[in-house]
Design a protein around this motif. Structure first.
Motif, PDB file in Angstrom:
ATOM      1  N   LEU A  44      -4.283  27.604 -14.961  1.00  0.00           N
ATOM      2  CA  LEU A  44      -5.648  28.003 -15.296  1.00  0.00           C
ATOM      3  C   LEU A  44      -6.418  28.404 -14.041  1.00  0.00           C
ATOM      4  O   LEU A  44      -7.056  29.442 -14.000  1.00  0.00           O
ATOM      5  CB  LEU A  44      -6.378  26.853 -15.997  1.00  0.00           C
ATOM      6  N   ILE A  45      -6.362  27.541 -13.042  1.00  0.00           N
ATOM      7  CA  ILE A  45      -7.048  27.828 -11.784  1.00  0.00           C
ATOM      8  C   ILE A  45      -6.159  27.359 -10.638  1.00  0.00           C
ATOM      9  O   ILE A  45      -5.620  26.259 -10.694  1.00  0.00           O
ATOM     10  CB  ILE A  45      -8.400  27.088 -11.693  1.00  0.00           C
ATOM     11  N   ALA A  46      -6.023  28.192  -9.638  1.00  0.00           N
ATOM     12  CA  ALA A  46      -5.336  27.771  -8.420  1.00  0.00           C
ATOM     13  C   ALA A  46      -6.249  28.092  -7.254  1.00  0.00           C
ATOM     14  O   ALA A  46      -6.606  29.241  -7.044  1.00  0.00           O
ATOM     15  CB  ALA A  46      -4.004  28.489  -8.276  1.00  0.00           C
ATOM     16  N   THR A  47      -6.623  27.076  -6.545  1.00  0.00           N
ATOM     17  CA  THR A  47      -7.506  27.265  -5.406  1.00  0.00           C
ATOM     18  C   THR A  47      -6.768  26.872  -4.135  1.00  0.00           C
ATOM     19  O   THR A  47      -6.377  25.721  -3.980  1.00  0.00           O
ATOM     20  CB  THR A  47      -8.765  26.396  -5.551  1.00  0.00           C
ATOM     21  N   VAL A  48      -6.567  27.834  -3.263  1.00  0.00           N
ATOM     22  CA  VAL A  48      -5.913  27.547  -1.994  1.00  0.00           C
ATOM     23  C   VAL A  48      -6.964  27.057  -1.016  1.00  0.00           C
ATOM     24  O   VAL A  48      -7.951  27.741  -0.758  1.00  0.00           O
ATOM     25  CB  VAL A  48      -5.201  28.799  -1.448  1.00  0.00           C
TER      26      VAL A  48
END
Ligand code: ZN
Length: 82
Positions: A44-48
């Motif tokens: 759904l969400i990938a935040t690096v």
């Protein structure tokens, strides 16, 4: 989905430490005995949060994101969802 990184400090293209937060939805399928199988994981969400070069330790603006299919110009903040 895959993101490539490039270190401007040493030219490394292949070895990075990536710290990321991933929000996913997945189908947890249990047997009656309680054994779990996880299927259909959807990102759904990938935040690096940070990417560090394994070779020279460069981070932040030293490491650029190569994402030709989406957006080739990536600012210093690597926090945007891909
Ligand atoms: Zn480097």
């Amino acid at each position: 989905m895959s993101t490539r990184y490039r270190c401007n400090g040493c030219g490394n293209l292949t070895r990075f430490d990536v710290v990321a937060t991933r929000r996913t939805r997945s189908f947890h399928h249990y047997t009656v005995g309680g054994e779990l199988t996880i299927d259909d994981e959807e990102l759904l969400i990938a935040t690096v949060e940070s990417v560090t070069c394994r070779w020279c330790g460069g981070a932040g603006s030293e490491v650029a994101e190569d994402a030709p299919a989406v957006n080739s110009a990536v600012p210093e903040s690597a926090g945007e969802p891909a």
